[in-house]
Every structure is written in C-alpha cells, then in structure tokens.
Enzyme design. Structure first.
Site, mmCIF file in Angstrom:
data_model
loop_
_atom_site.group_PDB
_atom_site.id
_atom_site.type_symbol
_atom_site.label_atom_id
_atom_site.label_comp_id
_atom_site.label_asym_id
_atom_site.label_seq_id
_atom_site.Cartn_x
_atom_site.Cartn_y
_atom_site.Cartn_z
ATOM 1 N N ASP A 286 -4.820 -10.687 12.433
ATOM 2 C CA ASP A 286 -5.264 -9.373 12.898
ATOM 3 C C ASP A 286 -4.393 -9.002 14.106
ATOM 4 O O ASP A 286 -4.659 -9.426 15.238
ATOM 5 C CB ASP A 286 -6.741 -9.429 13.292
ATOM 6 N N ILE A 287 -3.347 -8.233 13.848
ATOM 7 C CA ILE A 287 -2.359 -7.938 14.890
ATOM 8 C C ILE A 287 -2.981 -7.124 16.016
ATOM 9 O O ILE A 287 -2.758 -7.399 17.201
ATOM 10 C CB ILE A 287 -1.152 -7.214 14.281
ATOM 11 N N PHE B 237 -5.043 2.215 14.616
ATOM 12 C CA PHE B 237 -5.255 3.251 13.608
ATOM 13 C C PHE B 237 -6.343 2.782 12.649
ATOM 14 O O PHE B 237 -6.469 1.588 12.373
ATOM 15 C CB PHE B 237 -3.964 3.531 12.839
ATOM 16 N N ASN C 195 0.839 -1.189 0.000
ATOM 17 C CA ASN C 195 0.000 0.000 0.000
ATOM 18 C C ASN C 195 0.877 1.242 0.000
ATOM 19 O O ASN C 195 2.108 1.139 -0.029
ATOM 20 C CB ASN C 195 -0.964 -0.015 1.193
ATOM 21 N N LYS D 11 -14.651 0.040 14.783
ATOM 22 C CA LYS D 11 -13.405 -0.720 14.788
ATOM 23 C C LYS D 11 -12.851 -0.837 16.207
ATOM 24 O O LYS D 11 -12.363 -1.894 16.603
ATOM 25 C CB LYS D 11 -12.382 -0.064 13.869
#
Length: 396
Positions: A304-305, A322, A208, A336
């Site tokens: 999913d850290i 974030f 990304n 989230k």
C-alpha cells in the site's frame, strides 16, 4: 487574470485556426491585449476581418510592410509582447521554428523575439507521430518553447488520435501559467501516475484502464508553478510531460521502491492507479492452453504505497491520495483518507458511463480534514492546474 498582459497571437494554417477566434475572445475577457499575426495559410481558415474585430486591433500579415519596416517594425513587434503564442502550430511551422527559418512575418518574429513562446500543436496524428515532428518537438522544448497539447480526439480528416489542438480554455490556462507567478520554486514534489502491470507470465499481465492523463496534467501544472517535479510513472498511454524528472516503473513493488528512493520531498501526489494484487506464482514461460487444464493463479496483496508514505519516517508535509470509486464516492473517499493517513483525497466516479477512466475530462471531489469541495467536470488539464494551485497555497 491577465490584466495588462500583451499577447502576440500567431495563427497558423490549419483547420484548428477557427478556435483562435474563441481564444482571442477569452484572452480579451481575461484582460489581455492581443496583437494578432495571421500567416498566409491561416487566411485560408479565418479572415483578417474576423480576427481584427475580435482582437480590437490591427492584424499583421506581411513582413514587407514598408511603413513598419522603415522603423524595423518586425523587431519591435517581436519584443513588444509579454508572450508569443503560436496556435495552431502546424507541422510545417514547428519545422521552421526548430530550424530557425525566417521566411515570413511569423517565423521572423519568432526568431527575433526575446520573450517566452508557447505553442499549441495541431496536425494529423500520423504527422504528429512522425519522427521528424518528434525531433522538432524535442528541439523546441530544449530551446525553451512551452507546449500545450495536442489532445486525442476526432479530426477534420476523419481520423481519431493525438494531434487535435488543445481547447481554447486549456490554452488560456497555459498562457496564465506561463505569465503567472512561480510560487513553488524551490519545492520538490513527487507525482505518481499511470497504471501498474503485474505479470502473469512473460506476455500477460494484470492492469487497469488508467491512461495516466490526470497524473501527467498534475505534474505539468506543478512544473508550470516552478516546482522540481519527480514523475514516477507506470506504463501509461499518455506521454510524460517535458521538464520533469521521469522514473519509469512497471509493477507496484517497483513503484514503491522508486517513491522511497526519491524522499524527501515537500509534497507527494499519488495519482497512480496501482494494482491491489499481484500474481504470486507468475510463470517464467508463456502459459500454454491445454485440454481440460486451466492454470490456477495465486494472488498476493501489493504494498500500500499511499499508506506506507503517509506513515513514513520521511513523510512529506503534504500527502495526497486518489480514490477512484464506482459508488458512494464521497463516503468511501472520506473513509479512505482516514484509513490511509494522508492529508487530502482526490475522489472521482469512474463508472463506465462517466467516461472518466481513460478519458480527457474529470469530475472530482477534494476531501480534506476541513470537509469536501465539489469541483465541476473539467478537462483533466484544468483539474491539474486547480490542484496545483491548492498545493501551492498549502506549501507557501
């Protein structure tokens, strides 16, 4: 903010010297006393009269001022300040500082001082990237010199890239951090940063546009507040900050393993832009283009850290995630936070028109269980300092 602090400002010889006029104004507005030292090259860009008028003080220029030197004036001047600031720190000035030269007033002050030194480098991008300058930078950091900038941007020479002097507001923030309290001494903080690269074959990968700039700014700000920072970074385009423990990774799985290996910590700031998926059937050899044959990629979900850390048996007391969104920013970020189980979410709009992803500024919303704080658009360094200050409040 700097009431009663004494700053000796050494103005080097670069076009960025004009920014020092604004810096002086800001320093005095924050309550600091400024003693300006203008190098011979610096006078090619700003005048002693303009510097003196803004500083409200005499400008020092000559090492061999007989009146001052009869009283060892350069020794007194080097030690009367709380902090010496060099801006702009040119390639030549950095070389002299690293080599311990003392052939004019500025370099003599820097060699004779027993006070902390902060420099703001500014030069052409080729000069900044030259091995000699990077060696000098490493030596100066090892000597304890603090560094703010440089930034990426357009330069007077017409080129674009790293080497542009930090803006006065950022230098002021760095000065305040250098002189301020260290509330995070004794605290160990983990920061993840940058993108992850998920391989397709030996030469291609999924990634990304994250530059790692915001994570780097957060880690630097936490370091400035005295924290012992562990910086787990993917392949970012922005160099990691000095004075932190750097753990370099490439993939999301590697990042998770690195994060777990560093536990326990007092706080974790998950600023990395982790890829959601990886290629399950990544190829060991480069995929060749073949007529009427398009390779089929099979994807698997990455770990999913943030969620893993939030429910970990060694969960840090403060976990911050974030949320990079392109629509319904606050709504999605709030959801989230609840879904991941973290304490705070730093949310921002990364739509293409904002220029935030990969840029030098950020506009964030801090989502906590108490509500939402809307922060104005700021340099990423200032966002880092604001967040670090909030973390210090939460941990102390």
């Amino acid at each position: 903010m700097l009431a009663g602090k004494r700053i000796t400002l050494i103005i080097g010889g670069g076009i960025a010297a004009y920014k020092c006029l604004d810096l002086i104004r800001r320093l005095r507005g924050a309550g600091a006393d400024v003693t300006p030292v203008l190098t011979r090259a610096g006078t090619e860009f700003v005048t002693p009269l303009s510097v003196a008028a803004l500083a409200g003080a005499r400008v020092f220029q000559d090492l061999f001022d007989l009146k001052d030197e009869s009283e060892m004036g350069h020794i007194q001047l080097s030690r009367a300040a709380d902090l010496l600031v060099v801006a702009p720190a040119t390639a030549d000035m950095m070389a002299k500082m690293a080599g311990g030269h003392a052939d004019d007033l500025a370099t003599t002050l820097l060699l004779a001082t027993d006070k902390p030194v902060l420099m703001a480098p500014a030069m052409n991008l080729r000069m900044w990237g030259h091995p000699a300058t990077q060696r000098n930078l490493a030596q100066l950091r090892a000597d304890g010199v603090a560094v703010v900038g440089p930034e990426n941007g357009d330069m007077a020479c017409g080129e674009h890239g790293p080497g542009r002097m930090a803006e006065p507001a950022d230098i002021l923030t760095a000065i305040a951090a250098a002189l301020g309290p260290k509330p995070l001494i004794g605290k160990r903080v983990l920061v993840t940063s940058g993108p992850t690269h998920e391989p397709i074959d030996p030469v291609r990968y999924i990634a990304n546009r994250s530059s790692g700039a915001q994570g780097t700014a957060i880690a630097a700000a936490l370091r400035d507040l005295g924290a012992d920072v562990v910086f787990v970074t993917g392949p970012a385009s922005v160099a990691p900050p000095a004075g932190v423990q750097v753990v370099a990774v490439e993939t999301a799985q590697q990042m998770l393993h690195a994060v777990e290996a560093e536990l326990p910590v007092d706080a974790a700031i998950m600023a990395a832009a982790v890829a959601d998926w990886r290629v399950e059937n990544n190829f060991t050899q480069k995929i060749k283009k073949a007529p009427e044959s398009i390779p089929i990629l099979t994807f698997s979900e990455n770990p999913d850290i943030l969620k893993t850390l939030s429910s970990h048996v060694m969960r840090p007391p403060l976990v911050i995630g974030f949320a990079a969104e392109t629509e319904n920013v606050i709504k999605n970020a709030t959801a989230k936070r609840a879904r991941k189980g973290c304490d705070w979410i730093v949310a921002n709009d990364v739509s293409a028109e904002t220029g935030i992803m990969g840029g030098t500024e950020n506009a964030v919303h801090l989502v906590t269980m108490d509500g939402v704080e809307d922060w104005p658009r700021l340099p990423k360094s200032e966002v880092g300092h604001r967040l670090a200050a909030r973390i210090a409040e939460a941990l102390t």
